[in-house]
Write a protein that holds these residues in place. Structure first.
Motif, PDB file in Angstrom:
ATOM      1  N   ASP A   1      -2.121   7.758  -1.597  1.00 58.41           N
ATOM      2  CA  ASP A   1      -3.022   6.696  -2.055  1.00 58.41           C
ATOM      3  C   ASP A   1      -2.353   5.325  -2.072  1.00 58.41           C
ATOM      4  O   ASP A   1      -2.973   4.342  -2.478  1.00 58.41           O
ATOM      5  CB  ASP A   1      -3.545   7.020  -3.453  1.00 58.41           C
ATOM      6  CG  ASP A   1      -4.432   8.257  -3.454  1.00 58.41           C
ATOM      7  OD1 ASP A   1      -5.163   8.449  -2.457  1.00 58.41           O
ATOM      8  OD2 ASP A   1      -4.373   9.028  -4.421  1.00 58.41           O
ATOM      9  N   ARG A   2      -1.084   5.254  -1.664  1.00 61.66           N
ATOM     10  CA  ARG A   2      -0.358   3.987  -1.701  1.00 61.66           C
ATOM     11  C   ARG A   2       0.401   3.813  -0.393  1.00 61.66           C
ATOM     12  O   ARG A   2       0.558   4.755   0.383  1.00 61.66           O
ATOM     13  CB  ARG A   2       0.603   3.971  -2.890  1.00 61.66           C
ATOM     14  CG  ARG A   2      -0.079   4.327  -4.195  1.00 61.66           C
ATOM     15  CD  ARG A   2       0.916   4.538  -5.295  1.00 61.66           C
ATOM     16  NE  ARG A   2       1.202   3.290  -5.978  1.00 61.66           N
ATOM     17  CZ  ARG A   2       2.160   3.142  -6.874  1.00 61.66           C
ATOM     18  NH1 ARG A   2       2.952   4.147  -7.181  1.00 61.66           N
ATOM     19  NH2 ARG A   2       2.355   1.988  -7.471  1.00 61.66           N
TER      20      ARG A   2
ATOM     21  N   ASP B   1      -4.511  -4.501  -3.821  1.00 57.12           N
ATOM     22  CA  ASP B   1      -3.461  -4.929  -4.745  1.00 57.12           C
ATOM     23  C   ASP B   1      -2.101  -4.811  -4.068  1.00 57.12           C
ATOM     24  O   ASP B   1      -1.711  -3.728  -3.636  1.00 57.12           O
ATOM     25  CB  ASP B   1      -3.484  -4.064  -6.008  1.00 57.12           C
ATOM     26  CG  ASP B   1      -4.822  -4.133  -6.722  1.00 57.12           C
ATOM     27  OD1 ASP B   1      -5.210  -5.244  -7.111  1.00 57.12           O
ATOM     28  OD2 ASP B   1      -5.471  -3.097  -6.881  1.00 57.12           O
ATOM     29  N   TYR B   2      -1.375  -5.918  -4.009  1.00 57.40           N
ATOM     30  CA  TYR B   2      -0.126  -5.975  -3.269  1.00 57.40           C
ATOM     31  C   TYR B   2       1.015  -6.492  -4.147  1.00 57.40           C
ATOM     32  O   TYR B   2       0.865  -7.488  -4.846  1.00 57.40           O
ATOM     33  CB  TYR B   2      -0.247  -6.920  -2.068  1.00 57.40           C
ATOM     34  CG  TYR B   2      -1.288  -6.541  -1.047  1.00 57.40           C
ATOM     35  CD1 TYR B   2      -0.924  -5.985   0.174  1.00 57.40           C
ATOM     36  CD2 TYR B   2      -2.639  -6.770  -1.276  1.00 57.40           C
ATOM     37  CE1 TYR B   2      -1.872  -5.662   1.136  1.00 57.40           C
ATOM     38  CE2 TYR B   2      -3.603  -6.454  -0.335  1.00 57.40           C
ATOM     39  CZ  TYR B   2      -3.210  -5.896   0.874  1.00 57.40           C
ATOM     40  OH  TYR B   2      -4.155  -5.577   1.813  1.00 57.40           O
TER      41      TYR B   2
ATOM     42  N   ASN C   1       0.255  -1.275  -8.424  1.00 58.34           N
ATOM     43  CA  ASN C   1      -0.196  -1.849  -7.159  1.00 58.34           C
ATOM     44  C   ASN C   1      -0.303  -0.796  -6.058  1.00 58.34           C
ATOM     45  O   ASN C   1       0.473   0.159  -6.014  1.00 58.34           O
ATOM     46  CB  ASN C   1       0.740  -2.973  -6.726  1.00 58.34           C
ATOM     47  CG  ASN C   1       0.491  -4.252  -7.500  1.00 58.34           C
ATOM     48  OD1 ASN C   1      -0.229  -5.134  -7.057  1.00 58.34           O
ATOM     49  ND2 ASN C   1       1.072  -4.353  -8.687  1.00 58.34           N
ATOM     50  N   GLU C   2      -1.272  -0.990  -5.174  1.00 58.50           N
ATOM     51  CA  GLU C   2      -1.529  -0.040  -4.099  1.00 58.50           C
ATOM     52  C   GLU C   2      -0.525  -0.165  -2.957  1.00 58.50           C
ATOM     53  O   GLU C   2      -0.229   0.818  -2.275  1.00 58.50           O
ATOM     54  CB  GLU C   2      -2.932  -0.245  -3.538  1.00 58.50           C
ATOM     55  CG  GLU C   2      -4.052   0.006  -4.524  1.00 58.50           C
ATOM     56  CD  GLU C   2      -5.382  -0.415  -3.943  1.00 58.50           C
ATOM     57  OE1 GLU C   2      -6.013   0.409  -3.269  1.00 58.50           O
ATOM     58  OE2 GLU C   2      -5.782  -1.578  -4.149  1.00 58.50           O
TER      59      GLU C   2
ATOM     60  N   VAL D   1      -6.779  -1.774   1.160  1.00 61.96           N
ATOM     61  CA  VAL D   1      -5.890  -2.104   0.053  1.00 61.96           C
ATOM     62  C   VAL D   1      -6.270  -3.448  -0.564  1.00 61.96           C
ATOM     63  O   VAL D   1      -6.610  -4.387   0.137  1.00 61.96           O
ATOM     64  CB  VAL D   1      -4.426  -2.142   0.543  1.00 61.96           C
ATOM     65  CG1 VAL D   1      -3.500  -2.641  -0.559  1.00 61.96           C
ATOM     66  CG2 VAL D   1      -3.993  -0.749   1.002  1.00 61.96           C
TER      67      VAL D   1
END
Length: 205
Positions: A93-94, A9-10, A60-61, A7
């Motif tokens: 995917d997240r 992007d948070y 965001n992921e 990951v």
């Protein structure tokens, strides 16, 4: 759900009173090359706050919920995590990650989720856990980020590594090393000083 190590992007969701700790975690993650959404950093003046948050939740992921007594009392934090649950929980995917900052009971919606223990107040440990890093992985990533950005650093005896003046932000070419000897005690002191604002610090060597 994806492995945290994959990951990049948070979205960092938190209550206002927990912001200093969350900023510490976010800073370490950014230095390691991760992208983080933190309201204070990520929302521009004049930008719609709900609109910016809506976009970040969509893009965001990983959604990271920093949970505490203050977060439980925050209507805004509650809205964010409920929205994230509906978006993230069934998306392969997240991922949604829970960081517990105290012993406050976790919301029923995410009660069975494995969580990161932030109750010790250690931003390094939390950042490493969020990024799936171990040992010196984060330090290596931080060094690579600084190298990619072309940021010059310099070591000063008696103080340590500096990339800018801690007071005014002057770059290292505006910093100078200093040293003094206390003949009576036979001790030597050294450090760094800023030629722009006069800041100086150091210690015994």
């Amino acid at each position: 759900m994806p492995k945290l190590s994959a990951v990049h992007d948070y979205f960092l969701s938190h209550a206002g009173p927990d912001k200093d700790f969350v900023k510490g975690v976010g800073t370490r993650m950014q230095l390691a090359g991760r992208e983080v959404f933190l309201d204070e950093w990520s929302i521009e003046y004049g930008e719609s706050i709900p609109g910016a948050i809506e976009t970040a939740l969509r893009e965001n992921e990983a959604f990271v919920l920093f949970w505490s007594e203050k977060a439980k009392e925050s209507a805004w934090t509650t809205k964010e995590y409920r929205s994230a649950v509906s978006r993230f929980i069934d998306d392969d995917d997240r991922t949604l990650v829970l960081v517990r900052l105290d012993d406050t009971e976790v919301p029923e919606l995410i009660r069975d989720m494995k969580w990161i223990d932030g109750r010790g107040g250690d931003p390094d440990a939390v950042a490493d856990a969020l990024m799936g890093m171990r040992g010196n992985d984060r330090l290596i990533a931080m060094q690579n980020t600084l190298s990619e950005l072309g940021i010059r650093m310099e070591y000063f005896h008696g103080y340590g590594v500096l990339l800018a003046c801690p007071k005014c932000g002057a770059t290292v070419d505006k910093l100078a090393g200093w040293s003094e000897t206390d003949d009576e005690r036979d001790d030597t002191y050294a450090g760094a000083r800023c030629t722009v604002c006069g800041w100086h610090d150091g210690g015994e060597i």
